[in-house]
Design an enzyme around this catalytic site. Structure first.
Site, PDB file in Angstrom:
ATOM      1  CG  HIS A   8      -1.824  -1.147   1.326  1.00 11.48           C
ATOM      2  ND1 HIS A   8      -2.862  -1.352   0.455  1.00 11.48           N
ATOM      3  CD2 HIS A   8      -1.850  -2.186   2.197  1.00 11.48           C
ATOM      4  CE1 HIS A   8      -3.505  -2.461   0.782  1.00 11.48           C
ATOM      5  NE2 HIS A   8      -2.904  -2.992   1.826  1.00 11.48           N
ATOM      6  CD  GLU A  18      -3.497  -9.376   4.689  1.00 15.79           C
ATOM      7  OE1 GLU A  18      -3.759  -8.192   4.966  1.00 15.79           O
ATOM      8  OE2 GLU A  18      -2.804  -9.722   3.711  1.00 15.79           O
ATOM      9  CG  ASP A  44      -6.995  -6.361   4.398  1.00 17.69           C
ATOM     10  OD1 ASP A  44      -7.809  -5.489   4.063  1.00 17.69           O
ATOM     11  OD2 ASP A  44      -5.797  -6.309   4.091  1.00 17.69           O
TER      12      ASP A  44
END
Length: 270
Positions: free
Chosen positions: A57, A158, A184
């Site tokens: 990210h 996740e 997540d």
């Protein structure tokens, strides 16, 4: 200094330090780094055991990761790098940059974990290539595969599928830790953002048990309740941008209080 001394020194600085501490299940606290600035990274590194350089990210690349890893070492901190995906083509360059370990997001199966672990090791145990880069003290270590160091291998859990497969993932040779990505996972479990929900905490406990049975470490990102109440030993606390934003908010609020008090005193005096 002769070559042997150089090799020994390089070995002392090798990824084995962090990987060994993770395997011993020491309590380690780190944070996510996403701002491409070495000085700010060093500032954070002085207070944490490790930083998690985030290539999943954000806009950081392999060059940024090396700069951050150098800043981390200057502050006596370990540097993990989170890959954009488990099969990222950036992995060889990141390993050569001398990071202390890698984090793979969204690892849902033992097969995915095994492929990653194999890419971290030199032949005959894996497929990692040899290059005279920072990881081998710029070629001063003639046989980097013989120093005993290898990057820490951390995989993120996740999804509900990953939780189901946690035991088989933890059992993969070369995996050092499972880290639950709580935000997540909460989405995948249908409890978005509820980081203290029974569903999420139950999933974290299941992953912790799987890790303990395989004698590897377990960790969490973001959910303080999961860390405090459970058996995780790795905690990824917040991120650089959140820490900076919080510091700015606190500073501005403090200044506003001082100015308000001053204005109040001035009003009472008149």
């Amino acid at each position: 200094m002769d070559l042997r001394e150089r090799q020994m020194r390089a070995g002392d600085r090798a990824p084995a330090g962090l990987a060994a501490r993770i395997r011993r299940r020491e309590r380690l606290v780190g944070t996510v780094v996403s701002v491409p600035d070495a000085a700010l990274a060093e500032l954070l590194c002085e207070r944490f055991d490790f930083v998690w350089i985030d290539l999943e990210h954000g806009q950081l690349g392999a060059r940024d990761a090396q700069v951050m890893a150098i800043a981390a070492r200057a502050a006596g901190c370990a540097a993990l790098v989170r890959l954009p995906r488990p099969d990222s083509e950036l992995l060889p360059a990141l390993l050569d940059a001398g990071v202390d370990g890698v984090v793979a997001p969204r690892v849902d199966s033992a097969a995915t974990a095994a492929r990653l672990a194999g890419r971290l090791r030199y032949p005959p145990h894996g497929s990692r290539g040899v290059a005279p880069r920072r990881a081998s003290s710029y070629g001063r270590v003639a046989e980097p595969w013989s120093t005993g160091g290898r990057p820490a291998c951390v995989v993120q859990i996740e999804s509900a599928r990953a939780v189901e497969n946690a035991a088989s993932i933890a059992a993969v040779e070369g995996v050092d830790a499972l880290v639950v990505g709580c935000s997540d996972l909460s989405l995948d479990l249908g409890v978005p953002g509820a980081l203290d929900s029974p569903a999420l905490l139950g999933a974290v406990r299941r992953v912790e048990r799987a890790a303990a049975e395989a004698q590897v470490a377990c960790g969490v990102t973001g959910a303080l309740a999961a860390l405090v109440a459970g058996g995780s030993t790795l905690f990824v606390y917040s991120s650089d941008v959140r820490i900076y934003a919080s510091a700015v908010d606190d500073a501005v609020a403090g200044l506003a209080r001082i100015l308000a008090e001053r204005e109040g005193r001035r009003w009472r005096a008149t």
